[in-house]
Motif scaffolding. Structure first.
Motif, PDB file in Angstrom:
ATOM      1  N   UNK A   1      -8.382  -7.543  -7.625  1.00 58.78           N
ATOM      2  CA  UNK A   1      -8.080  -6.124  -7.863  1.00 58.78           C
ATOM      3  C   UNK A   1      -9.066  -5.158  -6.959  1.00 58.78           C
ATOM      4  N   UNK A   2      -8.637  -4.034  -6.274  1.00 56.53           N
ATOM      5  CA  UNK A   2      -9.389  -3.141  -5.952  1.00 56.53           C
ATOM      6  C   UNK A   2      -9.033  -1.655  -6.464  1.00 56.53           C
ATOM      7  N   UNK A   3     -10.279  -1.267  -6.730  1.00 57.82           N
ATOM      8  CA  UNK A   3     -10.159  -0.087  -7.846  1.00 57.82           C
ATOM      9  C   UNK A   3      -9.409   1.027  -7.195  1.00 57.82           C
ATOM     10  N   UNK A   4      -9.521   1.496  -5.867  1.00 59.58           N
ATOM     11  CA  UNK A   4      -8.736   2.582  -5.343  1.00 59.58           C
ATOM     12  C   UNK A   4      -7.201   2.346  -5.405  1.00 59.58           C
ATOM     13  N   UNK A   5      -6.777   1.103  -5.295  1.00 57.28           N
ATOM     14  CA  UNK A   5      -5.370   0.743  -5.122  1.00 57.28           C
ATOM     15  C   UNK A   5      -4.818   0.789  -6.582  1.00 57.28           C
ATOM     16  N   UNK A   6      -5.485   0.279  -7.444  1.00 64.20           N
ATOM     17  CA  UNK A   6      -5.074   0.221  -8.871  1.00 64.20           C
ATOM     18  C   UNK A   6      -5.073   1.499  -9.307  1.00 64.20           C
ATOM     19  N   UNK A   7      -6.217   2.327  -9.086  1.00 59.58           N
ATOM     20  CA  UNK A   7      -6.163   3.874  -9.627  1.00 59.58           C
ATOM     21  C   UNK A   7      -4.696   4.558  -9.389  1.00 59.58           C
ATOM     22  N   UNK A   8      -4.422   4.413  -8.035  1.00 62.61           N
ATOM     23  CA  UNK A   8      -3.140   4.874  -7.413  1.00 62.61           C
ATOM     24  C   UNK A   8      -2.135   4.481  -8.120  1.00 62.61           C
ATOM     25  N   UNK A   9      -2.042   3.212  -8.410  1.00 62.00           N
ATOM     26  CA  UNK A   9      -0.831   2.535  -9.252  1.00 62.00           C
ATOM     27  C   UNK A   9      -0.810   3.087 -10.422  1.00 62.00           C
ATOM     28  N   UNK A  10      -1.799   3.080 -11.274  1.00 57.43           N
ATOM     29  CA  UNK A  10      -1.859   3.984 -12.841  1.00 57.43           C
ATOM     30  C   UNK A  10      -1.452   5.480 -12.483  1.00 57.43           C
ATOM     31  N   UNK A  11      -1.991   6.359 -11.729  1.00 56.05           N
ATOM     32  CA  UNK A  11      -1.402   7.455 -11.600  1.00 56.05           C
ATOM     33  C   UNK A  11       0.019   7.696 -11.340  1.00 56.05           C
TER      34      UNK A  11
END
Length: 405
Positions: free
Chosen positions: A3-13
């Motif tokens: 998992x890549x942090x920036x992709x996951x953060x965008x998903x959560x947002x």
């Protein structure tokens, strides 16, 4: 696979916007994909597919994560953790995912998968309605099919090209497609791709339109030179298909209650090279009355519950309410009675929905045929398409002919 942090953060947002701010998933995904120009196709694919997956399985994941609406940010992280565990991702050492109970998640998934409304992640009322209208066996198969991701289907714009030429052109762009048997205008993408960025799309060589939806224009048997009315045109996917089948010959009147939708259709028609379309906003009853008994063919692509297209609109599972379906049935009856008067004697009408419920489909037609105007029509044939049988959207079409009296 990590998992890549920036992709996951965008998903959560994005999930927060869908779950807590009532935004539509497709709009949220489109916005998310524009967030970072450095993302490659695999990054974009991860973001889009993960958002849709968590939305699709919201009830199941929330139950496993032991969270309840309204979801705070921590709750959404816990639901994401469920998704990651069930998809086999190693859980990274991030604060938000600390203490993720992997064995418990897998155990609860196995337990809840024995209950249909949990396994298919749908509201209680929707499960009860599906069983009531379709029966246990068909509903079980159908709702499972509706939880599979939708394929991307192209409709070749025959005003500008042929299926074979488009197939070859896309192959040169490394976009592979398959032909669909018995659907002469359809191509199926082997893998998802951003086809809207291609010159082929910008030049009006194709539209994206599900295979079931592509059946409607042919079912209406439109021919060059006819006067055809699309009474609920919307943004005009079926209107554009009819224009192509008519070879730009004759008169095609696209009607809708909303001017904004017809503006979208005008832009699409320009790109498609479809120039036999007239646009009329239904702002008074006079607009309909002026067309009484004037049309060779009429399409009523009626407003409906959309229960046949949940695979491409998974957030509708949570936005739909039972009272909406009760109300939409009344609107369908009114629209059918009003707009059927546009058909001239000897002309034909298609009533279509993207619903799988008999109460929106066969029962509406049976009720219509008993009305004063309905007695002037005869049902030629109808077609019920289940996603579990076709692999495409659930759909219904009824072809009626107005008697020469």
């Amino acid at each position: 696979m990590r998992l890549h942090r920036n992709l996951v953060y965008t998903t959560i947002d994005s999930l927060n916007a869908i779950f807590n701010e009532s935004e539509y998933a497709d709009k949220v995904v489109a916005r998310a994909l524009k967030k970072d120009k450095r993302w490659g196709s695999s990054d974009r694919k991860f973001v889009a597919e993960t958002i849709y997956e968590v939305v699709r399985w919201k009830r199941l994941y929330a139950e496993i994560a032991e969270v309840k609406e309204p979801y705070n940010r921590e709750d959404i992280w816990r639901m994401f953790a469920v998704w990651a565990v069930l998809r086999g991702y190693p859980i990274p050492d991030w604060r938000q995912l600390d203490g993720t109970p992997e064995r418990k998640i897998k155990g609860k998934f196995d337990e809840l998968s024995k209950i249909r409304k949990m396994r298919e992640s749908i509201p209680d009322w929707m499960d009860e309605l599906g069983v009531k209208e379709l029966g246990e066996e068909i509903w079980t198969k159908e709702i499972a099919a509706q939880n599979k991701p939708a394929q991307v289907i192209l409709r070749v714009n025959t005003l500008n090209t042929t299926r074979e030429k488009l197939h070859a052109l896309l192959m040169d762009l490394n976009i592979e497609t398959d032909f669909l048997t018995n659907q002469p205008d359809a191509l199926v993408l082997k893998e998802r791709a951003n086809v809207f960025m291609t010159d082929a799309f910008k030049e009006g060589l194709f539209e994206v339109q599900d295979a079931s939806s592509q059946l409607v224009a042919a079912f209406l048997d439109v021919q060059p030179g006819m006067r055809v009315v699309d009474t609920c045109a919307g943004a005009g996917g079926k209107t554009l298909h009819m224009a192509a089948l008519m070879q730009n010959k004759g008169q095609l009147i696209a009607m809708d209650l909303y001017e904004s939708k017809l503006k979208q259709l005008k832009l699409r028609a320009k790109r498609n090279g479809a120039f036999n379309i007239e646009y009329r906003i239904i702002d008074t009853t006079k607009v309909i009355k002026k067309l009484h008994e004037k049309a060779d063919r009429v399409l009523i692509d009626a407003p409906c519950s959309g229960l046949g297209v949940l695979k491409r609109n998974p957030d509708d599972k949570w936005k739909l309410q039972p009272e909406f379906i009760d109300n939409i049935r009344k609107i369908q009856s009114e629209v059918l009675e009003s707009y059927s008067k546009i058909v001239k004697p000897g002309g034909k009408l298609v009533y279509a929905t993207c619903s799988i419920l008999p109460s929106e489909n066969q029962e509406q037609i049976a009720k219509f045929l008993k009305t004063e105007i309905g007695q002037q029509f005869k049902l030629e044939r109808d077609c019920k398409i289940l996603s579990s049988e076709s692999g495409f959207d659930g759909f219904y079409m009824a072809l009626l002919e107005r008697k020469n009296v």
